[in-house]
Design a protein around this motif. Structure first.
Motif, PDB file in Angstrom:
ATOM      1  N   HIS A 103       0.798  -1.227   0.000  1.00 10.56           N
ATOM      2  CA  HIS A 103       0.000   0.000   0.000  1.00 10.56           C
ATOM      3  C   HIS A 103       0.834   1.282   0.000  1.00 10.56           C
ATOM      4  CE1 HIS A 103      -3.726  -2.183   0.435  1.00 10.56           C
ATOM      5  NE2 HIS A 103      -3.143  -2.932   1.349  1.00 10.56           N
ATOM      6  N   GLU A 104       2.069   1.194   0.430  1.00  6.98           N
ATOM      7  CA  GLU A 104       2.937   2.379   0.481  1.00  6.98           C
ATOM      8  C   GLU A 104       4.230   2.086  -0.290  1.00  6.98           C
ATOM      9  OE1 GLU A 104       4.712   5.550   3.748  1.00  6.98           O
ATOM     10  OE2 GLU A 104       4.382   3.482   4.360  1.00  6.98           O
ATOM     11  N   GLU A 105       4.098   2.055  -1.605  1.00  6.66           N
ATOM     12  CA  GLU A 105       5.266   1.778  -2.441  1.00  6.66           C
ATOM     13  C   GLU A 105       6.258   2.935  -2.404  1.00  6.66           C
ATOM     14  OE1 GLU A 105       4.190   0.418  -6.364  1.00  6.66           O
ATOM     15  OE2 GLU A 105       2.627  -0.873  -5.538  1.00  6.66           O
ATOM     16  N   ARG A 106       5.733   4.141  -2.231  1.00  7.89           N
ATOM     17  CA  ARG A 106       6.569   5.331  -2.048  1.00  7.89           C
ATOM     18  C   ARG A 106       6.234   5.920  -0.687  1.00  7.89           C
ATOM     19  NH1 ARG A 106       5.239   6.444  -7.666  1.00  7.89           N
ATOM     20  NH2 ARG A 106       7.076   5.929  -8.891  1.00  7.89           N
ATOM     21  N   GLU A 107       7.238   6.253   0.054  1.00  6.32           N
ATOM     22  CA  GLU A 107       7.053   6.751   1.414  1.00  6.32           C
ATOM     23  C   GLU A 107       6.047   7.904   1.451  1.00  6.32           C
ATOM     24  OE1 GLU A 107       9.613   8.367   5.205  1.00  6.32           O
ATOM     25  OE2 GLU A 107      10.668   7.474   3.508  1.00  6.32           O
ATOM     26  N   GLY A 108       5.027   7.718   2.304  1.00  8.42           N
ATOM     27  CA  GLY A 108       4.014   8.746   2.497  1.00  8.42           C
ATOM     28  C   GLY A 108       2.901   8.762   1.470  1.00  8.42           C
ATOM     29  N   GLN A 109       2.947   7.895   0.457  1.00  9.69           N
ATOM     30  CA  GLN A 109       1.906   7.813  -0.565  1.00  9.69           C
ATOM     31  C   GLN A 109       1.202   6.462  -0.453  1.00  9.69           C
ATOM     32  OE1 GLN A 109       3.598   8.581  -4.421  1.00  9.69           O
ATOM     33  NE2 GLN A 109       4.410  10.571  -3.805  1.00  9.69           N
ATOM     34  N   PHE A 110      -0.052   6.494  -0.020  1.00  9.52           N
ATOM     35  CA  PHE A 110      -0.803   5.271   0.239  1.00  9.52           C
ATOM     36  C   PHE A 110      -1.803   5.005  -0.872  1.00  9.52           C
ATOM     37  CE2 PHE A 110       0.598   6.984   4.259  1.00  9.52           C
ATOM     38  CZ  PHE A 110       1.200   5.883   4.839  1.00  9.52           C
ATOM     39  N   ASP A 111      -1.954   3.747  -1.223  1.00  5.37           N
ATOM     40  CA  ASP A 111      -2.865   3.340  -2.289  1.00  5.37           C
ATOM     41  C   ASP A 111      -3.734   2.181  -1.791  1.00  5.37           C
ATOM     42  OD1 ASP A 111      -4.187   2.641  -4.601  1.00  5.37           O
ATOM     43  OD2 ASP A 111      -2.386   2.094  -5.717  1.00  5.37           O
ATOM     44  N   PHE A 112      -5.036   2.444  -1.659  1.00  7.05           N
ATOM     45  CA  PHE A 112      -6.000   1.417  -1.260  1.00  7.05           C
ATOM     46  C   PHE A 112      -7.059   1.251  -2.352  1.00  7.05           C
ATOM     47  CE2 PHE A 112      -4.129   2.508   2.792  1.00  7.05           C
ATOM     48  CZ  PHE A 112      -4.035   1.286   3.425  1.00  7.05           C
ATOM     49  N   SER A 113      -6.656   1.392  -3.597  1.00  7.09           N
ATOM     50  CA  SER A 113      -7.605   1.297  -4.709  1.00  7.09           C
ATOM     51  C   SER A 113      -7.414  -0.017  -5.471  1.00  7.09           C
ATOM     52  CB  SER A 113      -7.404   2.489  -5.661  1.00  7.09           C
ATOM     53  OG  SER A 113      -6.114   2.427  -6.246  1.00  7.09           O
ATOM     54  N   GLY A 114      -8.412  -0.343  -6.296  1.00  4.44           N
ATOM     55  CA  GLY A 114      -8.326  -1.504  -7.184  1.00  4.44           C
ATOM     56  C   GLY A 114      -7.984  -2.790  -6.462  1.00  4.44           C
ATOM     57  N   GLU A 115      -6.909  -3.427  -6.875  1.00  3.38           N
ATOM     58  CA  GLU A 115      -6.471  -4.697  -6.293  1.00  3.38           C
ATOM     59  C   GLU A 115      -6.026  -4.537  -4.843  1.00  3.38           C
ATOM     60  OE1 GLU A 115      -6.354  -7.847  -8.002  1.00  3.38           O
ATOM     61  OE2 GLU A 115      -7.594  -6.717  -9.393  1.00  3.38           O
ATOM     62  N   LYS A 116      -5.853  -3.317  -4.402  1.00  5.58           N
ATOM     63  CA  LYS A 116      -5.388  -3.033  -3.034  1.00  5.58           C
ATOM     64  C   LYS A 116      -6.515  -2.520  -2.142  1.00  5.58           C
ATOM     65  CE  LYS A 116      -1.002  -1.650  -5.056  1.00  5.58           C
ATOM     66  NZ  LYS A 116      -0.038  -0.560  -5.206  1.00  5.58           N
ATOM     67  N   ASP A 117      -7.756  -2.638  -2.602  1.00  5.84           N
ATOM     68  CA  ASP A 117      -8.911  -2.102  -1.874  1.00  5.84           C
ATOM     69  C   ASP A 117      -9.274  -3.005  -0.703  1.00  5.84           C
ATOM     70  OD1 ASP A 117     -11.253  -0.986  -0.960  1.00  5.84           O
ATOM     71  OD2 ASP A 117     -12.147  -0.788  -2.954  1.00  5.84           O
ATOM     72  N   PHE A 118      -8.518  -2.853   0.359  1.00  7.86           N
ATOM     73  CA  PHE A 118      -8.678  -3.667   1.560  1.00  7.86           C
ATOM     74  C   PHE A 118     -10.091  -3.559   2.148  1.00  7.86           C
ATOM     75  CE2 PHE A 118      -7.448  -5.961   5.135  1.00  7.86           C
ATOM     76  CZ  PHE A 118      -7.844  -5.298   6.271  1.00  7.86           C
ATOM     77  N   GLY A 119     -10.654  -2.363   2.131  1.00  4.27           N
ATOM     78  CA  GLY A 119     -12.018  -2.171   2.635  1.00  4.27           C
ATOM     79  C   GLY A 119     -13.035  -2.996   1.872  1.00  4.27           C
ATOM     80  N   ARG A 120     -12.871  -3.080   0.578  1.00  2.00           N
ATOM     81  CA  ARG A 120     -13.782  -3.900  -0.246  1.00  2.00           C
ATOM     82  C   ARG A 120     -13.659  -5.377   0.118  1.00  2.00           C
ATOM     83  NH1 ARG A 120     -12.847  -5.866  -5.708  1.00  2.00           N
ATOM     84  NH2 ARG A 120     -14.765  -6.869  -6.339  1.00  2.00           N
ATOM     85  N   PHE A 121     -12.428  -5.839   0.345  1.00  3.40           N
ATOM     86  CA  PHE A 121     -12.210  -7.227   0.753  1.00  3.40           C
ATOM     87  C   PHE A 121     -12.983  -7.518   2.045  1.00  3.40           C
ATOM     88  CE2 PHE A 121      -9.758 -10.364   3.203  1.00  3.40           C
ATOM     89  CZ  PHE A 121      -9.712 -11.424   2.308  1.00  3.40           C
TER      90      PHE A 121
END
Length: 131
Positions: free
Chosen positions: A96-114
């Motif tokens: 979810h944080e491939e770059r420090e301080g930048q978080f991605d919870f969309s698409g395949e990373k949508d933990f909330g949807r899971f």
């Protein structure tokens, strides 16, 4: 949506009886919440309780970030059909944080949807932080 847990209270009970040593019994109450909606009360005493009833956790691990999102519902349904009532997963922060301080919870990373899919199927979730 995202599931959250909050510790509601923690109490200590001192017990003593005729010459027996005093011991402490701890009870942990956890409110299972989604937003402001309380889904249930989980207690850890001498055993597990859910909403005041004895509860046995039957859990299987499933790492959402290793399964294409398209298959999440299918795999969670199969977990439930095997007799499990809980899915265990961890949040892989390196996903979810491939770059420090930048978080991605969309698409395949949508933990909330899971977690929404798990809840829809009647599964509880044990979630823990990961690497």
């Amino acid at each position: 949506g995202f599931f959250g847990e909050s510790i509601n209270s923690f109490k200590e009970i001192i017990k003593a009886s005729e010459g027996k040593p005093i011991y402490k019994e701890y009870t942990l109450y956890i409110k299972l919440k989604r937003g402001e909606y309380i889904m249930g009360i989980f207690e850890i005493k001498d055993k597990f309780y859910l909403n005041g009833e004895p509860y046995q956790v039957r859990s299987g691990a499933m790492h959402y970030f290793r399964i294409p999102a398209y298959y999440w519902e299918d795999r969670l349904r199969k977990l439930k059909e095997c007799g499990f009532n809980t899915v265990e997963t961890y949040i892989a922060w390196n996903v979810h944080e491939e770059r420090e301080g930048q978080f991605d919870f969309s698409g395949e990373k949508d933990f909330g949807r899971f977690l929404d899919i798990a809840a829809k199927l009647g599964l509880n979730a044990i979630v823990r932080p990961g690497p």
